[in-house]
Enzyme design. Structure first.
Site, PDB file in Angstrom:
ATOM      1  N   GLU A 109      30.334  38.327  32.589  1.00  0.00           N
ATOM      2  CA  GLU A 109      29.619  37.065  32.301  1.00  0.00           C
ATOM      3  C   GLU A 109      28.237  37.344  31.702  1.00  0.00           C
ATOM      4  O   GLU A 109      27.201  36.938  32.239  1.00  0.00           O
ATOM      5  CB  GLU A 109      29.506  36.202  33.562  1.00  0.00           C
ATOM      6  CG  GLU A 109      30.835  35.689  34.052  1.00  0.00           C
ATOM      7  CD  GLU A 109      30.729  34.646  35.153  1.00  0.00           C
ATOM      8  OE1 GLU A 109      31.673  33.863  35.331  1.00  0.00           O
ATOM      9  OE2 GLU A 109      29.682  34.608  35.845  1.00  0.00           O
ATOM     10  N   GLU A 153      38.580  34.125  34.427  1.00  0.00           N
ATOM     11  CA  GLU A 153      38.208  33.603  35.743  1.00  0.00           C
ATOM     12  C   GLU A 153      38.462  32.110  35.781  1.00  0.00           C
ATOM     13  O   GLU A 153      38.029  31.376  34.885  1.00  0.00           O
ATOM     14  CB  GLU A 153      36.729  33.848  36.069  1.00  0.00           C
ATOM     15  CG  GLU A 153      36.360  35.272  36.381  1.00  0.00           C
ATOM     16  CD  GLU A 153      34.940  35.385  36.921  1.00  0.00           C
ATOM     17  OE1 GLU A 153      34.450  34.390  37.523  1.00  0.00           O
ATOM     18  OE2 GLU A 153      34.329  36.447  36.742  1.00  0.00           O
TER      19      GLU A 153
END
Length: 466
Positions: free
Chosen positions: A161, A271
Site C-alpha cells: 500500500e 486485499e
C-alpha cells in the site's frame, strides 16, 4: 471535427462465453500471515465440525494463492519475520498453493497512511542512493535465501500500500509532505531489479506486483510512477475496502478495466474483506463494523458470501486476474496483539467463533459459478502501401483518453490485431486513427479499412469508407 476512420457496433452473444479461449490463471487468494501465530495461540479451524489444517483447508476450498507479509526487523513480535515466512511458504506449497511475498520495507505495518523506514536504515533515509542499495541488497538476499531452501515465492510485492512515499517517514510522529518521485522511483526500481536478478538465478522467476490502497488512488499513483520510470512490473495490486473507499463496485470494476488497458500488467484486488456479523468475540474493537455494510449485503453468512462472489464476478468481467481476501483466519484467541487481547477482525474472517471456528460459506467463494469475460480479437487491414502504426480507440477501453497503439503484423505489414476480453452481451464501439486521436489524426479520405471482429461463438466483418 474529427471523422472516425472506422466506426462499428457489435453485440457479443451470451453463448460467447461457453467455448472460450484459454485465459490467464485467476487467483483466488487468502492472506494467511496471521495463521501460524493464531495456531500457536490455540486457534483451531473447522469444516463440518472437524478440526483441519488451515492450509490444507484453504486449498480444499479453492484457494490457489497464499499471501504472506514480511517485516524487516520487527522487535515487537516474533512473527512476520523470515522464519515465519519460511513456515508459511512450506505449508502453502505442501498444500499445492502458490505464494505472494509482501515486502513491507518497515519494522511495522506499512500502509496507505504511513511508510516508516526500518530502524536499521534510518540514518540513510534521506540518502537515496544508499537507501536504494540497501533495498536492493535486502530484497535480493532474502529471495536468494528462500530460493536456496526451495522456497522462492511465485509473486513478490515491492512495498505494501505504497500510496505515500516509500520509507518516507522516520517514525510514527512524522509525515512527509507530498512524494519525492525521483527518490521514490529509485527505491521502487531497486526493489524490482532485485526481484528480477534473484529470479534470473532461480527456476522460479517471481512476478512483480506494485500495490496501492483504494481504487481512487491507483490511477494517479501509477501515472506518476510511470512518468518517473517505474515500468517493470507484472501486476497491479489494489486494496478495496468500501468503508475507506469513495468508489462502489461499479467504480471498482471501471477502474480495473482502465488499468489493464492502460498498462502492460494484470490487475489483482489483493486485499478485501466483509463481515459476516457485527458481533464481537472479545474486547478488541472490530475494524469492520456496521459502518462497513452495504445496502445489498447484510452482515450475515449469505451477505458475506454474496459480497465475495459479486466482487469476484466484477473483477473477472473487468479483466482482472485475482481476488485475495485479507486475513480470513485472524480469529479471536486468548493471545493479545498490540491492540489488545483477541482479534480486531474475527467478525470478518471465514470462521465463526460461535460455532467453534466453523468455516463460513464465503470461505468457498472460489467454488462459485462465474461467467467468464468473452475474448475479443480485432483484425484490421490497412490500404496497400500505407505504413506505420494505427491507433485504436473504443468505449470498451473504459476512458476517452486511452488509445492503443497497434503495430503492423511482422508477417503482413498491412494487418493489425488487438486481443482483449469484454463482458458478454456488451455492445462495443471502436474507431481507428493513423495517429493518436488526441493529436487529431485521421486516415485520409477514400481509404478503405477492413475490420474483422472474432471471438468464441461469433464473428463479423466490416469494410468502411469515409
Amino acid at each position: 471535427m474529427i471523422l472516425p476512420a472506422l466506426v462499428a457496433l457489435l453485440a457479443l452473444p451470451a453463448q460467447a462465453e461457453e467455448a472460450r479461449q484459454p485465459t490467464p490463471p485467476f487467483y483466488f487468494g487468502a492472506d494467511l500471515s496471521y495463521v501460524n501465530e493464531m495456531e500457536d495461540c490455540g486457534a483451531v479451524y473447522r469444516k463440518d465440525g472437524q478440526a483441519r489444517d488451515p492450509y490444507a483447508l484453504f486449498a480444499e476450498l479453492g484457494t490457489n494463492l497464499v499471501r504472506v507479509r514480511l517485516w524487516h526487523n520487527a522487535e515487537w513480535t516474533k512473527y512476520s519475520d523470515l522464519d515465519d515466512v519460511r513456515q508459511t511458504i512450506r505449508r502453502a506449497r505442501a498444500a499445492g498453493m502458490e505464494v505472494l511475498l509482501d515486502f513491507h520495507y518497515s519494522d511495522d505495518w506499512a500502509d496507505g497512511d504511513k511508510q516508516i523506514v526500518p530502524a536499521a536504515w534510518r540514518s540513510i533515509r534521506d540518502d537515496a542512493p544508499a537507501l536504494s542499495k540497501a533495498v536492493y541488497d535486502y530484497t535480493f538476499q532474502t529471495l536468494r535465501t528462500l530460493d536456496a531452501e526451495g522456497l522462492m515465492p511465485d509473486q513478490v510485492q515491492v512495498g505494501n500500500e505504497t500510496n505515500p512515499e516509500l520509507m518516507g517517514e522516520a517514525d510514527w510522529k512524522t509525515t512527509r509532505p507530498g512524494i519525492d518521485w525521483p527518490r521514490n522511483a529509485a527505491l521502487l526500481n531497486a526493489g524490482i531489479k532485485a526481484v528480477r536478478d534473484a529470479g534470473a538465478q532461480s527456476a522460479i522467476q517471481p512476478l512483480v506486483m506494485l500495490h496501492i490502497a483504494q481504487p481512487e488512488n491507483v490511477e494517479p499513483w501509477f501515472a506518476a510512477a510511470w512518468a518517473h520510470g517505474v515500468r517493470d512490473f507484472d501486476l497491479i495490486g489494489l486494496s478495496y475496502y468500501r468503508k475507506w473507499s469513495t468508489r462502489d463496485l461499479d467504480g471498482l470494476e471501471q477502474t480495473i478495466n482502465r488499468l489493464r488497458h492502460r498498462y502492460p500488467a494484470e490487475v489483482v484486488v489483493v486485499e478485501t474483506a466483509y463481515p459476516f456479523t457485527t458481533d464481537a468475540a472479545d474486547a478488541s474493537p472490530n475494524l469492520l463494523g456496521a459502518d462497513s455494510l452495504l445496502p445489498d449485503y447484510p452482515a450475515t453468512y449469505e451477505g458475506q458470501r454474496r459480497y465475495m462472489v459479486d466482487l469476484t464476478q466484477r473483477v473477472k468481467f473487468a479483466g482482472g486476474v485475482g481476488v485475495v481476501y485479507w486475513e480470513p483466519a485472524w480469529v479471536s484467541t486468548p493471545c493479545s496483539t498490540r491492540w489488545g487481547q483477541g482479534s480486531n477482525w474475527e467478525n470478518a474472517t471465514y470462521f465463526d467463533w460461535r460455532r467453534g471456528n466453523e468455516a463460513t460459506p464465503a470461505a468457498s467463494f472460489a467454488k462459485a459459478t462465474y461467467r467468464e469475460a468473452a475474448p475479443l480479437t480485432l483484425t484490421l487491414r490497412r490500404p496497400a502501401g500505407a505504413t506505420g502504426p494505427l491507433w485504436l480507440w473504443g468505449d470498451f477501453l473504459g476512458a476517452n483518453d486511452i488509445a492503443i497503439r497497434l503495430a503492423p503484423d511482422p508477417q503482413d505489414p498491412t494487418l493489425y490485431r488487438y486481443t482483449t476480453t469484454v463482458q458478454p452481451d456488451a455492445t462495443l464501439r471502436f474507431q481507428v486513427y493513423d495517429r493518436r486521436p488526441f493529436d487529431r489524426g485521421v486516415l485520409g479520405d477514400g481509404q478503405l479499412i477492413e475490420a474483422t471482429v472474432t471471438g468464441q461463438g461469433f464473428s463479423a466483418s466490416y469494410v468502411v469508407q469515409h
